[in-house]
Design an enzyme around this catalytic site. Structure first.
Site, short mmCIF file in Angstrom:
data_model
loop_
_atom_site.label_atom_id
_atom_site.label_comp_id
_atom_site.label_asym_id
_atom_site.label_seq_id
_atom_site.Cartn_x
_atom_site.Cartn_y
_atom_site.Cartn_z
N LYS A 1 27.74 11.81 -4.07
CA LYS A 1 26.46 11.72 -3.35
C LYS A 1 26.57 12.26 -1.92
CE LYS A 1 24.00 9.97 -6.70
NZ LYS A 1 22.86 10.71 -7.30
N SER B 1 19.95 11.74 -3.91
CA SER B 1 21.29 11.28 -3.55
C SER B 1 21.30 9.76 -3.67
CB SER B 1 21.65 11.73 -2.13
OG SER B 1 22.95 11.32 -1.77
N TYR C 1 31.59 7.91 -6.90
CA TYR C 1 30.14 7.97 -6.72
C TYR C 1 29.79 8.40 -5.30
CZ TYR C 1 25.24 6.54 -7.15
OH TYR C 1 23.86 6.54 -7.19
#
Length: 266
Positions: free
Chosen positions: A156, A138, A152
Site C-alpha cells: 500500500k 490504498s 500489506y
C-alpha cells in the site's frame, strides 16, 4: 453514458462504489476472481437498472494478461473506460518471520501490480482522449507501518508512490489520478482478516471503530467528482497524510508502548 470499471467490485468497498454509480445511471463493469460473487453483485445492481448496464468479468488482477483481456472485453461492450477504480486487494496478516514468502508475494502482486495492470489497460486510451479518471484504493496502512502487516503495508505504501508519480505524468494529458487511504472498513475481507490479526495489532488498531463500506464509497465518489488527489478518512489518517513526519514518531511511540505491554504478559 459514463463507463465505470471497478476491480474488486463483487463485494466490500468496490461493490459499494458500484451502487453509487449505478444510481447515477452509469454503465458498470465489475472485475473480481469469484464468478458466483460477481453474479450476485450483478443481480443486486440490476434490480433497478437492468442487466444490460452491468457487466462482469472473472479475472485475477495479479495476472496481467487476465486483467488486460477482461478490461478490454468491458470496453468492447460498453465503450472506453471513463472512470477506473482499483479496489481489488488482499490482506494476510502475520509477523514477517512467520509469514510465508508466497503470502508476502501474493499481497504485493495483487495490491500493487493488480492496480498497475488495471491502469495499464486504460491509460493510453485515456491519454489519447485527454480525459479519464483513475482512483487507486490504498489504505491507512499505506501511511504508517503496522505490526504484523509488513507485506500489506509495503504494497500500500508502494501504491501511494505509484499514484504520486502517475499523477504528475497524467495531468498534462487531461487524466486525473486520485488515491485514497481507507481505514478499517466493514467488508467480508475485514471479517476474515480479524481472525488472523496478531494480538499486538488488535491492541493498536482495535480502538477505532471500522467505517461502513457505504461511507467509504461515498467519500471516494466525491473525491473523484472533485478530482481530489489524496483522500483521507478521519483526523488521524488526515494528520498522517499531511504531517506524517511529525505525527509518526508520536504514534510509533504509542504503538511500541502497547506492544511492550503485551510482550510482558506473554
Amino acid at each position: 453514458m459514463t463507463h465505470v470499471i471497478i476491480t474488486g467490485g463483487s463485494s466490500g468497498i468496490g461493490l459499494a462504489v458500484a451502487r453509487i454509480y449505478a444510481a447515477r445511471g452509469a454503465r458498470i463493469s465489475l472485475l473480481a476472481r469469484s464468478l458466483p460473487a460477481l453474479e450476485a453483485a450483478k443481480a443486486e445492481l440490476a434490480k433497478d437498472r437492468g442487466e444490460t448496464s452491468i457487466r462482469i468479468e472473472s479475472a485475477d488482477v495479479a495476472d496481467e494478461a487476465q486483467t488486460l483481456a477482461a478490461i478490454h472485453n468491458c470496453e468492447d461492450a460498453f465503450g472506453p473506460c471513463d472512470i477506473l477504480i482499483t479496489s481489488a486487494g488482499i490482506v494476510e496478516p502475520g509477523r514477517f518471520d512467520t509469514l510465508s514468502s508466497a503470502a508476502f508475494h501474493r499481497q504485493i502482486q495483487t495490491n500493487l501490480f493488480g492496480s498497475v495492470h488495471a491502469v495499464r489497460a486504460v491509460y493510453t486510451a485515456m491519454k489519447e482522449r485527454r480525459s479519464g479518471r483513475i482512483m487507486l484504493v490504498s489504505s491507512g496502512a499505506g501511511l504508517i507501518g503496522i505490526y504484523g502487516y509488513t507485506a500489506y503495508c509495503a504494497s500500500k505504501f508502494a501504491l501511494h508512490g505509484f499514484a504520486d508519480a502517475l499523477r504528475s505524468e497524467a495531468k498534462p494529458h487531461g487524466v486525473t489520478v486520485c488515491v485514497c487511504f481507507p481505514p478499517d472498513t466493514e467488508t467480508p475481507q475485514f471479517s476474515r482478516e480479524l481472525e488472523h490479526r496478531p494480538l499486538e495489532a488488535t491492541v493498536i488498531m482495535g480502538r477505532v471503530a471500522p467505517w461502513s463500506s457505504a461511507a467509504v464509497a461515498a467519500r471516494i465518489a466525491r473525491a473523484i467528482d472533485k478530482g481530489q488527489f489524496e483522500v483521507f478518512f478521519g483526523w488521524t489518517l488526515w494528520a498522517l497524510g499531511r504531517f506524517g513526519s511529525t505525527v509518526k514518531p508520536v504514534l510509533n511511540w504509542w504503538f511500541d508502548k502497547g506492544i511492550q505491554r503485551i510482550s510482558r504478559r506473554h
